[in-house]
Design a protein around this motif. Structure first.
Motif, PDB file in Angstrom:
ATOM      1  N   GLU A 325       0.826  -1.207   0.000  1.00  0.00           N
ATOM      2  CA  GLU A 325       0.000   0.000   0.000  1.00  0.00           C
ATOM      3  C   GLU A 325       0.861   1.258   0.000  1.00  0.00           C
ATOM      4  O   GLU A 325       0.588   2.216  -0.724  1.00  0.00           O
ATOM      5  CB  GLU A 325      -0.938   0.000   1.222  1.00  0.00           C
ATOM      6  CG  GLU A 325      -2.084  -0.993   1.130  1.00  0.00           C
ATOM      7  CD  GLU A 325      -1.643  -2.425   1.332  1.00  0.00           C
ATOM      8  OE1 GLU A 325      -0.513  -2.632   1.825  1.00  0.00           O
ATOM      9  OE2 GLU A 325      -2.400  -3.343   0.981  1.00  0.00           O
ATOM     10  N   SER A 492      -5.097   2.340  -1.652  1.00  0.00           N
ATOM     11  CA  SER A 492      -5.267   1.187  -0.772  1.00  0.00           C
ATOM     12  C   SER A 492      -6.743   0.887  -0.586  1.00  0.00           C
ATOM     13  O   SER A 492      -7.531   1.788  -0.295  1.00  0.00           O
ATOM     14  CB  SER A 492      -4.632   1.465   0.592  1.00  0.00           C
ATOM     15  OG  SER A 492      -3.275   1.796   0.439  1.00  0.00           O
ATOM     16  N   PRO A 493      -7.174  -0.378  -0.735  1.00  0.00           N
ATOM     17  CA  PRO A 493      -8.571  -0.707  -0.474  1.00  0.00           C
ATOM     18  C   PRO A 493      -8.868  -0.635   1.014  1.00  0.00           C
ATOM     19  O   PRO A 493      -7.976  -0.781   1.851  1.00  0.00           O
ATOM     20  CB  PRO A 493      -8.690  -2.140  -1.008  1.00  0.00           C
ATOM     21  CG  PRO A 493      -7.308  -2.689  -0.971  1.00  0.00           C
ATOM     22  CD  PRO A 493      -6.392  -1.519  -1.205  1.00  0.00           C
ATOM     23  N   VAL A 494     -10.127  -0.415   1.341  1.00  0.00           N
ATOM     24  CA  VAL A 494     -10.527  -0.357   2.742  1.00  0.00           C
ATOM     25  C   VAL A 494     -10.452  -1.756   3.326  1.00  0.00           C
ATOM     26  O   VAL A 494     -10.401  -2.751   2.589  1.00  0.00           O
ATOM     27  CB  VAL A 494     -11.951   0.223   2.868  1.00  0.00           C
ATOM     28  CG1 VAL A 494     -11.999   1.631   2.306  1.00  0.00           C
ATOM     29  CG2 VAL A 494     -12.954  -0.669   2.154  1.00  0.00           C
ATOM     30  N   GLY A 498     -12.006  -4.523   0.574  1.00  0.00           N
ATOM     31  CA  GLY A 498     -12.479  -3.348  -0.143  1.00  0.00           C
ATOM     32  C   GLY A 498     -13.932  -3.365  -0.551  1.00  0.00           C
ATOM     33  O   GLY A 498     -14.477  -2.326  -0.950  1.00  0.00           O
ATOM     34  N   PHE A 529     -16.915  -1.226  -4.542  1.00  0.00           N
ATOM     35  CA  PHE A 529     -15.516  -1.403  -4.119  1.00  0.00           C
ATOM     36  C   PHE A 529     -14.982  -0.046  -3.673  1.00  0.00           C
ATOM     37  O   PHE A 529     -15.108   0.944  -4.397  1.00  0.00           O
ATOM     38  CB  PHE A 529     -14.655  -1.946  -5.256  1.00  0.00           C
ATOM     39  CG  PHE A 529     -13.259  -2.298  -4.836  1.00  0.00           C
ATOM     40  CD1 PHE A 529     -12.993  -3.468  -4.155  1.00  0.00           C
ATOM     41  CD2 PHE A 529     -12.201  -1.441  -5.116  1.00  0.00           C
ATOM     42  CE1 PHE A 529     -11.701  -3.799  -3.774  1.00  0.00           C
ATOM     43  CE2 PHE A 529     -10.907  -1.760  -4.736  1.00  0.00           C
ATOM     44  CZ  PHE A 529     -10.668  -2.941  -4.054  1.00  0.00           C
ATOM     45  N   CYS A 530     -14.361  -0.007  -2.491  1.00  0.00           N
ATOM     46  CA  CYS A 530     -13.969   1.269  -1.881  1.00  0.00           C
ATOM     47  C   CYS A 530     -12.449   1.317  -1.672  1.00  0.00           C
ATOM     48  O   CYS A 530     -11.833   0.330  -1.264  1.00  0.00           O
ATOM     49  CB  CYS A 530     -14.674   1.458  -0.536  1.00  0.00           C
ATOM     50  SG  CYS A 530     -16.471   1.277  -0.616  1.00  0.00           S
ATOM     51  N   ARG A 531     -11.882   2.487  -1.932  1.00  0.00           N
ATOM     52  CA  ARG A 531     -10.461   2.741  -1.674  1.00  0.00           C
ATOM     53  C   ARG A 531     -10.321   4.014  -0.854  1.00  0.00           C
ATOM     54  O   ARG A 531     -11.089   4.964  -1.034  1.00  0.00           O
ATOM     55  CB  ARG A 531      -9.676   2.886  -2.987  1.00  0.00           C
ATOM     56  CG  ARG A 531      -9.593   1.612  -3.806  1.00  0.00           C
ATOM     57  CD  ARG A 531      -8.732   1.820  -5.046  1.00  0.00           C
ATOM     58  NE  ARG A 531      -8.659   0.643  -5.897  1.00  0.00           N
ATOM     59  CZ  ARG A 531      -7.797  -0.345  -5.735  1.00  0.00           C
ATOM     60  NH1 ARG A 531      -6.910  -0.275  -4.754  1.00  0.00           N
ATOM     61  NH2 ARG A 531      -7.788  -1.391  -6.546  1.00  0.00           N
TER      62      ARG A 531
END
Length: 726
Positions: A325, A492-494, A498, A529-531
């Motif tokens: 990340e 970086s994905p959560v 993600g 999809f979250c970043r």
């Protein structure tokens, strides 16, 4: 008399020493005659009896020195002895001079001191115009008295000299050159017990290979344990001397085993310029990570850096550890500021070879050049920058802990004994004399300020200008990405890989926080999809989980200091209704275009038509007869034979209907109609006090009481008084 030659003359012609010639002559019995010379009778070997190779060498030497052949007899000539002697002396001195070039240390100094004394004695003889013996004797007296006239020739190696020594030195110089003045010191090296016994030497070298820190005493103990019954074992002092000598003679080899890093830094070949083929901006980027030499409030962090080799520009990020990340975030920053690189050179660490980073290189069409394991010299520019940084501004920052263990111990020694005792009582307390007062954010800000304000504006020895000047004066088109959204793959994905589901009440939930945006109204119930937004933890970038397109940048109102107002909710509802309206309109248009009102019948007709042509072949069959089938056939036959009239059959049917009506009336239920299950349960509970219930009624009531325990207790309380009264 036949022409003859001395061993020295033959040795000069062949190119070996005179001792080798004498040994060969004695072995092969060369014919010789004794002639008086210095030191007594000297053998002179007859030319005609010498081997062919020796005769040929002498002829060649004669032709080179210009000597003439005397006499008319074939194969007989007279040599010029003085010319040969001069040739021999000249050749010996030239060899001595070449050998002297390889002598160093005290041997060289000792030879030069004697040479200076000999020249001083000769100069004294010329100045006094006396005989050699008288002049040399007077010079020795002056030298031993440390007379100022000969002070320039004084040497620490020769406090006093004698006439015999001076004459001997001069003779050795004239005969064998300046190397003869160095003496025979060290001639016995390699002749000790260990060196002269191959098995002992090989065993000692094997011990050094496995245990580079071994001492002389342990070496002696191991030799005694292994070879005490086979060889004479050297004393511990001898082993210490041999060990020191071996390390001195094999410094590079020993350092490569004992300290590979020091060998790379001090002795590894570094000829040439590794940037000679780098001629463009962004042609080659080098990545690397290193632990920071600064202790922060929340621990020791790692610095992840990248350098553009052509311009020497640098960009850094600070992370708790070097991971995919952090590297991806650095790549994103560098590409946004510098453009796209052609080649990215990294090591083979797991963080740089992760699937995340590999996807980045592949997605942006960047060639990843992976160095060999433990080969830091293959990316020297970023390594050199880290050294510049750690030995520069890092040493002036609060929390500096040193570059190595030695530096750390020196810093720790700043504490007094009392302070160390106090700190040891605190579990987990830092036991070095440092001021741990910086946070990670503060140190990263200082780090980037030093890079932008200092490093980029200092002349670099490799490019002979500053990185800023190298970048600005080079005319080149920079490749850049078309949109910042392209680089979202680097974020970086959560947590939780993600993926999230958008809910109607909280939007997107991450670690107890809610992230909302009006655009999410159109995706209620959908997977996204979250970043993370690297610049603001209160924001996330949201992408469609299936199609991958960018949706919005959702915000956490609590972190961002905002309130969720009705305007936000109304906007989300408006977007949601607009999307549903559009989708429904599209669905209706499709329904009008295709008549699907009787889809079931359409499908049944399709299957019937599809299988209508199928018919099975007839199978062989047999008739089964039983008493029942025979009785049925007899009844049918009797019925046919009775021959009732239609009127009679109508009477039978009318009577059957009357009997059925009577049966239905008798079996009709008098059970009332209930409003609900509770009403029915109360009715059956009251009735069972008067008469037993039927099996079905009892079973229904039992099931009801099991499923509705609270209602059962209420029925018991209502019916109990009535039962007691009766």
């Amino acid at each position: 008399m036949e022409n003859t030659f001395t061993a020295k003359q033959i040795a000069a012609a062949v190119g070996v020493n005179d001792r080798t010639i004498r040994t060969r002559a004695n072995k092969d019995n060369w014919a010789s005659v004794l002639k008086p010379g210095r030191g007594g009778q000297i053998p002179h070997y007859v030319f005609a009896s010498l081997p062919s190779d020796i005769r040929e060498a002498l002829r060649n030497m004669e032709s080179e020195s210009g000597a003439t052949v005397k006499g008319a007899s074939a194969g007989r000539f007279v040599t010029n002895t003085q010319a040969i002697d001069r040739e021999v002396a000249l050749k010996t001195k030239q060899e001595s001079l070449a050998e002297f070039a390889g002598i160093n240390g005290k041997q060289r100094d000792r030879a030069l001191a004697k040479f200076s004394i000999i020249n001083g004695a000769k100069n004294y003889q010329r100045n006094t115009s006396t005989t050699k013996i008288i002049a040399f004797t007077q010079f020795c007296d002056l030298y031993n008295k440390q007379d100022p006239d000969v002070a320039q020739y004084q040497s620490e190696f020769n406090r006093t000299i004698s006439l015999a020594s001076l004459i001997r030195w001069e003779k050795a110089l004239n005969k064998n050159g300046i190397t003869a003045l160095a003496g025979n010191y060290g001639k016995t090296k390699g002749n000790g017990i260990i060196d002269s016994t191959p098995e002992l030497k090989e065993y000692c070298i094997a011990l050094i290979h496995e245990y580079p820190h071994i001492k002389g005493e342990r070496l002696a103990d191991m030799l005694e344990a292994e070879f005490s019954e086979k060889y004479t074992i050297p004393a511990p002092s001898t082993c210490r001397a041999w060990l020191s000598s071996w390390k001195e003679q094999n410094q590079a080899l020993y350092m490569s085993m004992f300290d590979p890093s020091a060998w790379q830094n001090k002795r590894m070949v570094a000829f040439g310029n590794m940037s000679i083929d780098v001629t463009r901006i962004n042609q080659l980027w080098e990545f690397d990570s290193t632990p920071a030499d600064v202790m922060l409030k929340d621990g020791r962090y790692s610095i992840v850096g990248v350098i553009d080799v052509f311009t020497r520009r640098v960009k850094l990020v600070l992370k708790p550890t070097s991971n995919a990340e952090g590297i991806a975030l650095l790549i994103r920053h560098a590409i946004l500021d510098w453009g796209l690189p052609e080649v990215a050179r990294t090591d083979n660490g797991s963080d740089y070879l992760s699937h995340h980073i590999s996807t980045v290189w592949n997605s942006l069409d960047i060639h990843n050049d992976i160095t060999n394991p433990y080969s830091g010299w293959e990316k020297p520019f970023i390594e050199r920058f880290f050294r510049t940084f750690s030995h520069g501004i890092a040493e002036l920052i609060q929390g500096y802990i040193g570059h190595n263990v030695v530096d750390r111990e020196r810093i720790s020694s700043r504490l007094t004994f009392a302070e160390k005792l106090v700190e040891r009582k605190e579990k987990g307390a830092e036991r070095v004399g440092i001021d741990v007062s910086l946070t990670a954010e503060e140190f990263e800000a200082k780090m980037n300020q030093w890079v932008d304000g200092h490093y980029h504006n200092c002349t670099h020895s490799g490019i002979k200008c500053t990185p800023f000047e190298q970048y600005t004066r080079h005319k080149q088109s920079i490749r850049r990405v078309s949109s910042e959204r392209v680089l979202d793959v680097l974020l970086s994905p959560v947590p939780g890989n993600g993926f999230r589901t958008v809910t109607k009440s909280n939007g997107i939930s991450i670690e107890g926080g809610s992230y909302i945006h009006a655009e999410l109204g159109a995706y209620i119930g959908d997977r996204v999809f979250c970043r993370w937004n690297p610049q603001d933890v209160g924001k996330i970038f949201v992408f469609h989980a299936l199609h991958g397109h960018f949706i919005c940048e959702a915000v956490n109102p609590e972190i961002a200091g905002q309130d969720i107002t009705m305007a936000h909710a109304m906007e989300a509802k408006k977007i949601q209704r607009a999307q549903l309206t559009e989708q429904r309109r599209h669905f209706k248009s499709l329904a009008k275009k295709h008549d699907v009102s009787d889809a079931a019948q359409t499908y049944l007709d399709y299957r019937t038509n599809q299988n209508s042509a199928l018919e099975a072949f007839p199978k062989a069959s047999t008739t089964v007869e039983t008493s029942a089938t025979k009785g049925a056939e007899s009844a049918i036959d009797n019925q046919v034979e009775s021959g009732y009239s239609q009127e009679r059959l109508s009477e039978f049917e009318q009577r059957r209907k009357q009997l059925q009506a009577i049966h239905d009336l008798e079996n009709s239920s008098s059970e009332p109609v209930f409003n609900n299950d509770h009403h029915k349960a109360r009715y059956l509970t009251e009735r069972q006090l008067q008469a037993p219930l039927s099996v079905n009624e009892a079973a229904w009531l039992t099931q009801y009481r099991r499923e509705h325990t609270a209602a059962a207790r209420l029925l018991d309380q209502l019916i109990k008084p009535a039962a007691q009264t009766k």
